[in-house]
Design an enzyme around this catalytic site. Structure first.
Site, PDB file in Angstrom:
ATOM      1  N   LYS A  76      38.051  47.382  27.959  1.00 31.62           N
ATOM      2  CA  LYS A  76      37.637  47.670  29.417  1.00 31.62           C
ATOM      3  C   LYS A  76      38.283  46.230  30.331  1.00 31.62           C
ATOM      4  O   LYS A  76      37.760  45.033  29.556  1.00 31.62           O
ATOM      5  CB  LYS A  76      35.885  47.346  29.545  1.00 31.62           C
ATOM      6  CG  LYS A  76      35.487  47.149  30.589  1.00 31.62           C
ATOM      7  CD  LYS A  76      34.888  48.650  31.205  1.00 31.62           C
ATOM      8  CE  LYS A  76      34.218  48.787  32.884  1.00 31.62           C
ATOM      9  NZ  LYS A  76      35.741  48.428  33.492  1.00 31.62           N
ATOM     10  N   LYS A 100      34.158  37.552  27.255  1.00 30.46           N
ATOM     11  CA  LYS A 100      33.301  38.081  28.094  1.00 30.46           C
ATOM     12  C   LYS A 100      32.107  39.524  27.505  1.00 30.46           C
ATOM     13  O   LYS A 100      30.581  39.229  27.177  1.00 30.46           O
ATOM     14  CB  LYS A 100      34.130  38.250  29.034  1.00 30.46           C
ATOM     15  CG  LYS A 100      34.229  37.525  30.127  1.00 30.46           C
ATOM     16  CD  LYS A 100      34.520  37.690  31.418  1.00 30.46           C
ATOM     17  CE  LYS A 100      36.334  37.498  31.409  1.00 30.46           C
ATOM     18  NZ  LYS A 100      36.238  37.194  33.588  1.00 30.46           N
ATOM     19  N   LYS A 112      43.487  44.675  29.901  1.00 28.83           N
ATOM     20  CA  LYS A 112      43.531  44.546  31.280  1.00 28.83           C
ATOM     21  C   LYS A 112      45.048  44.772  31.609  1.00 28.83           C
ATOM     22  O   LYS A 112      45.976  44.626  31.129  1.00 28.83           O
ATOM     23  CB  LYS A 112      43.826  42.341  31.084  1.00 28.83           C
ATOM     24  CG  LYS A 112      43.588  41.937  32.599  1.00 28.83           C
ATOM     25  CD  LYS A 112      42.073  42.032  32.888  1.00 28.83           C
ATOM     26  CE  LYS A 112      42.359  40.639  34.075  1.00 28.83           C
ATOM     27  NZ  LYS A 112      40.918  40.747  34.205  1.00 28.83           N
ATOM     28  N   THR A 196      30.611  39.279  40.220  1.00 27.91           N
ATOM     29  CA  THR A 196      31.086  37.847  39.396  1.00 27.91           C
ATOM     30  C   THR A 196      30.454  37.193  40.380  1.00 27.91           C
ATOM     31  O   THR A 196      29.882  35.979  39.782  1.00 27.91           O
ATOM     32  CB  THR A 196      32.283  37.678  39.665  1.00 27.91           C
ATOM     33  OG1 THR A 196      32.814  39.322  39.429  1.00 27.91           O
ATOM     34  CG2 THR A 196      33.199  36.694  38.823  1.00 27.91           C
ATOM     35  N   ASN A 227      36.818  37.079  46.707  1.00 28.32           N
ATOM     36  CA  ASN A 227      35.805  37.928  46.338  1.00 28.32           C
ATOM     37  C   ASN A 227      34.283  37.473  45.805  1.00 28.32           C
ATOM     38  O   ASN A 227      33.505  36.930  45.965  1.00 28.32           O
ATOM     39  CB  ASN A 227      36.042  39.254  44.966  1.00 28.32           C
ATOM     40  CG  ASN A 227      34.363  39.507  44.890  1.00 28.32           C
ATOM     41  OD1 ASN A 227      34.483  39.307  43.928  1.00 28.32           O
ATOM     42  ND2 ASN A 227      33.935  40.865  45.159  1.00 28.32           N
ATOM     43  N   SER A 354      29.955  46.232  36.177  1.00 22.56           N
ATOM     44  CA  SER A 354      31.041  47.300  35.712  1.00 22.56           C
ATOM     45  C   SER A 354      29.865  48.146  34.772  1.00 22.56           C
ATOM     46  O   SER A 354      30.049  49.463  34.557  1.00 22.56           O
ATOM     47  CB  SER A 354      32.440  46.753  34.783  1.00 22.56           C
ATOM     48  OG  SER A 354      32.827  46.408  35.820  1.00 22.56           O
TER      49      SER A 354
HETATM   50  N1  GLU Z   1      38.963  41.259  36.734  1.00 19.46           N
HETATM   51  C1  GLU Z   1      36.760  41.398  36.595  1.00 19.46           C
HETATM   52  C2  GLU Z   1      36.721  40.045  35.430  1.00 19.46           C
HETATM   53  O1  GLU Z   1      38.118  39.510  35.151  1.00 19.46           O
HETATM   54  C3  GLU Z   1      35.990  42.341  36.036  1.00 19.46           C
HETATM   55  C4  GLU Z   1      36.064  43.097  35.033  1.00 19.46           C
HETATM   56  C5  GLU Z   1      35.719  44.443  34.828  1.00 19.46           C
HETATM   57  O2  GLU Z   1      34.605  45.049  35.627  1.00 19.46           O
HETATM   58  O3  GLU Z   1      35.987  45.854  34.252  1.00 19.46           O
HETATM   59  O4  GLU Z   1      36.240  39.817  34.488  1.00 19.46           O
END
Ligand code: GLU
Length: 420
Positions: A76, A100, A112, A196, A227, A354
């Site tokens: 994810k 994370k 990613k 975030t 954002n 998410s």
């Molecule tokens: N791009 C965001 C991050 O770096 C969110 C990733 C997501 O929601 O899957 O954490």
């Protein structure tokens, strides 16, 4: 530090991440084979995407999708559109997503994606064609139980909507759980857009308690007005904090009595640019060194380095961006007693909501804004305090403690699966 660590180029985000992963696994007592497994993504797909531009010419874009580790669940993570995207950066970003997920205890590994492009110079229709072309190019390796994309730098809910539509056409059924960060009407979640920044705000509150600082009296500097930075400025301003500095890609604004946040929010463009409207700007370098209590780098990588770490005045740094502080700077700040809340914890609010969005899509049952906010608060507070306690009990900095907690679940899952 061993020889391997000494050779690390401090600005190479992948090399730096691998070094901290190695330290974390060593502290946890894992063998070197585990490091071999987790130091690189399991899979890395590079694609070339031909796009018809508005002027009739054809441009070939390069895109990536990295899947770091799927021992815990599907991978994810977001997709960024940026001219500086590189393969090594996308790999590092996928590892950070695994961390994370481990830190907040989500049933995911990290993934990613990125496309080398400058969306600021592309039209709406060119962006649509590029978003759809990317999904066609990676459709074999992604999906609701395989790898779930989301927004990242310079991508948004409109881009997620095009990607969802393209994926649903390929699969021949509507698949809202393929992607998160969608518009509400397409199955998005309440609270995802500001998630975030909410997560960062929760971390700031917890950090203030530990450092004995009152948020209502605090002077805050935020680097980045995209954002994360824009919602964060609003939340902290509404909580009574004084936002004394804000920066974007072109410069920064400073007002010791506090900036007019609502006015700036009103005037920013969709890429988070606002300083171009002002004459009296300072540089981003000056911004980071301003006199303040809390500094939030919410823009790009490698902003706090050994060159400026000694000049930073803040007593709390909360990393809303991915990778804003180098390893050397992390050590300098730790020695100086600065409380640094690392990116893999501070920016985990986005992927947490998410996850909520994906759960709601899987159930076909949708939550209220309040429910999302309450659940997010419980998870981020819990994660912060676990990491804080581990950093105290093992006498390590918050970054290493976060990596230890983040890496543990996927290492354990990889072992149970018999991979190592
Ligand atoms: N791009 C965001 C991050 O770096 C969110 C990733 C997501 O929601 O899957 O954490």
């Amino acid at each position: 530090m061993d020889d391997y660590d000494k050779q690390i180029d401090q600005l190479d985000v992948l090399g730096s991440t691998q070094t901290v992963i190695k330290q974390a696994l060593t502290k946890l007592g894992y063998p070197t084979e585990m490091y071999e497994l987790l130091s690189e993504p399991l899979r890395m797909l590079t694609v070339r995407i031909p796009i018809r531009m508005d002027d009739g010419s054809t441009k070939i874009f390069t895109g990536y999708r990295a899947q770091h580790n799927d021992s815990v669940g599907p991978t994810k993570g977001g997709v960024r559109f940026h001219p500086d995207v590189t393969e090594r950066e996308v790999k590092a970003l996928s590892i950070w997503m695994s961390l994370k997920s481990g830190i907040v205890d989500l049933p995911y590994g990290g993934g990613k994606g990125g496309i080398v492009c400058d969306p600021r110079e592309m039209s709406f229709r060119e962006l649509e064609r590029l978003s759809r072309g990317y999904v066609r190019a990676i459709s074999q390796v992604v999906g609701p139980t395989k790898d779930i994309p989301a927004p990242d730098v310079f991508t948004n809910s409109q881009i997620m909507a095009w990607m969802l539509d393209e994926y649903s056409k390929i699969r021949e059924f509507d698949s809202p759980n393929f992607i998160t960060g969608k518009p509400l009407v397409l199955g998005g979640s309440h609270g995802r857009e500001s998630a975030t920044a909410r997560g960062v705000t929760i971390c700031i509150n917890e950090a203030c308690k530990k450092a004995g600082i009152e948020l209502t009296d605090a002077r805050v500097v935020i680097q980045g007005f995209g954002n994360a930075g824009s919602f964060l400025a609003k939340f902290l301003h509404d909580a009574g904090a004084k936002i004394v500095g804000i920066g974007d890609a072109y410069g920064a604004l400073y007002e010791p009595d506090g900036l007019d946040v609502d006015y700036l929010l009103d005037r920013r463009d969709s890429f988070g640019t606002v300083t171009k409207l002002f004459k009296n700007t300072i540089t981003n370098e000056e911004l980071l060194e301003l006199d303040c209590d809390i500094l939030v780098p919410a823009a790009i990588e490698n902003q706090i380095t050994k060159e400026n770490a000694d000049q930073i005045k803040a007593s709390i740094i909360v990393e809303a961006a991915n990778g804003p502080t180098t390893m050397e700077a992390t050590d300098i700040l730790a020695e100086r007693g600065v409380l640094l809340v690392p990116d893999v914890l501070a920016s985990s609010g986005g992927v947490t909501v998410s996850y909520f969005e994906w759960v709601q899509n899987n159930q076909g049952y949708y939550w209220t804004d309040d429910e999302v906010e309450r659940k997010l608060e419980v998870m981020i507070k819990g994660a912060f305090n676990n990491i804080y306690q581990l950093s105290k009990s093992r006498k390590v900095n918050m970054r290493l403690a976060a990596y230890m907690i983040g890496v543990r679940k996927m290492a354990e899952a990889s072992r149970f699966r018999g991979w190592v």
